[in-house]
Design a protein around this motif. Structure first.
Motif, PDB file in Angstrom:
ATOM      1  N   UNK A  88     -22.995   5.820 -23.175  1.00 29.92           N
ATOM      2  CA  UNK A  88     -24.443   5.573 -23.186  1.00 29.92           C
ATOM      3  C   UNK A  88     -24.854   4.691 -22.005  1.00 29.92           C
ATOM      4  N   UNK A  89     -24.062   3.646 -21.738  1.00 31.96           N
ATOM      5  CA  UNK A  89     -24.360   2.743 -20.620  1.00 31.96           C
ATOM      6  C   UNK A  89     -24.260   3.481 -19.286  1.00 31.96           C
ATOM      7  N   UNK A  90     -23.225   4.309 -19.137  1.00 32.75           N
ATOM      8  CA  UNK A  90     -23.062   5.043 -17.887  1.00 32.75           C
ATOM      9  C   UNK A  90     -24.210   6.019 -17.677  1.00 32.75           C
ATOM     10  N   UNK A  91     -24.649   6.679 -18.734  1.00 34.33           N
ATOM     11  CA  UNK A  91     -25.795   7.584 -18.635  1.00 34.33           C
ATOM     12  C   UNK A  91     -27.016   6.842 -18.103  1.00 34.33           C
ATOM     13  N   UNK A  92     -27.257   5.673 -18.656  1.00 38.03           N
ATOM     14  CA  UNK A  92     -28.422   4.887 -18.268  1.00 38.03           C
ATOM     15  C   UNK A  92     -28.320   4.457 -16.807  1.00 38.03           C
ATOM     16  N   UNK A  93     -27.112   4.096 -16.383  1.00 40.73           N
ATOM     17  CA  UNK A  93     -26.897   3.625 -15.012  1.00 40.73           C
ATOM     18  C   UNK A  93     -27.134   4.736 -13.988  1.00 40.73           C
ATOM     19  N   UNK A  94     -26.529   5.913 -14.213  1.00 35.55           N
ATOM     20  CA  UNK A  94     -26.685   6.989 -13.228  1.00 35.55           C
ATOM     21  C   UNK A  94     -28.116   7.535 -13.233  1.00 35.55           C
ATOM     22  N   UNK A  95     -28.753   7.529 -14.383  1.00 33.29           N
ATOM     23  CA  UNK A  95     -30.152   7.946 -14.448  1.00 33.29           C
ATOM     24  C   UNK A  95     -31.011   7.049 -13.560  1.00 33.29           C
ATOM     25  N   UNK A  96     -30.798   5.728 -13.673  1.00 29.74           N
ATOM     26  CA  UNK A  96     -31.557   4.775 -12.856  1.00 29.74           C
ATOM     27  C   UNK A  96     -31.270   4.990 -11.370  1.00 29.74           C
ATOM     28  N   UNK A  97     -30.030   5.167 -11.030  1.00 31.29           N
ATOM     29  CA  UNK A  97     -29.629   5.318  -9.618  1.00 31.29           C
ATOM     30  C   UNK A  97     -30.296   6.515  -8.959  1.00 31.29           C
TER      31      UNK A  97
END
Length: 248
Positions: free
Chosen positions: A87-96
């Protein structure tokens, strides 16, 4: 931004090499939860310790490598489950890839090519030493690419916000229901890894509870046999998990 596609595959690993913009070590600031993070790696590693001083210390690291090293210097808490990590990785790459237009364009320029984190050391987020690992980061990037392009066909029409999509995605791939082929062996490895990882986590916490009980109690370690038994079982479980990811 340099893009290298070979045999309908986009491989990346080091942020300083071909397709490095896909790496979490690539220094592109993201704004998440009201804070500026120097890279997606900073955010991902800091979330291991969300709400604790360690998270801010990681955020202030000069580069992604330093952020990872600091995070790994302390055992992850019980809350850092595989589902939480995804979930955290999804949020990070989405932001990037939504906060930087040039990165969004570069990601979309990969078209329908398979995106692979070509790490020889990581069989979970990458393809591992034998090139048959799970490649979770690659899957996340392909899922995000489909979301940004409005094309859900190649990713089995699963929602980015649903952390269970990884298992659904791999299962659909193995059954031939989506555009990018993933071997059935990859799905089998995923299932084995998940079981072993969950068991290892449970044993780790049982061991810590037993140790804490002793530290707070008698000096003579009245539960020494229990601690030794848990240590042995934990060691075996971790070894089993390693063997699964080393399979050819």
């Amino acid at each position: 931004m340099a893009l290298n596609i070979e045999d309908r595959q986009v491989k990346f690993w080091s942020h300083q090499r071909a397709n490095g913009f896909l790496s979490n070590f690539f220094m592109a600031e993201i704004r998440v939860d009201g804070l500026i993070w120097p890279s997606t790696e900073h955010y991902y590693q800091a979330m291991r310790f969300e709400g604790l001083p360690m998270a801010e210390a990681i955020r202030r690291c000069p580069d992604a490598k330093a952020a990872k090293e600091l995070a790994w210097s302390v055992p992850a808490p019980e809350s850092w489950t595989l589902e939480r990590r995804i979930r955290v990785m999804q949020k990070a790459v989405m932001a990037k890839f939504t906060q930087h237009e040039e990165l969004r364009i570069a990601l979309l320029a990969t078209g329908t090519a398979e995106i692979i984190e070509a790490s020889k050391n990581d069989g979970l987020w990458g393809w591992g030493p034998d090139k048959d690992g799970i490649n979770l980061l690659g899957i996340l990037l392909m899922q995000l690419r489909a979301q940004l392009s409005g094309d859900c066909v190649q990713t089995s029409q699963v929602e980015l916000s649903n952390p269970s999509f990884i298992e659904d995605y791999l299962r659909n791939q193995a059954e031939g229901k989506s555009g990018i082929k993933v071997p059935k062996k990859t799905m089998q490895l995923w299932n084995k890894y998940a079981v072993k990882a969950n068991k290892s986590m449970r044993l780790s916490h049982s061991l810590m509870d037993a140790l804490n009980e002793e530290l707070d109690g008698d000096v003579h370690f009245k539960n020494e046999s229990k601690i030794r038994a848990l240590l042995g079982e934990l060691n075996q479980s971790l070894n089993d998990a390693d063997k699964v990811m080393e399979q050819k």
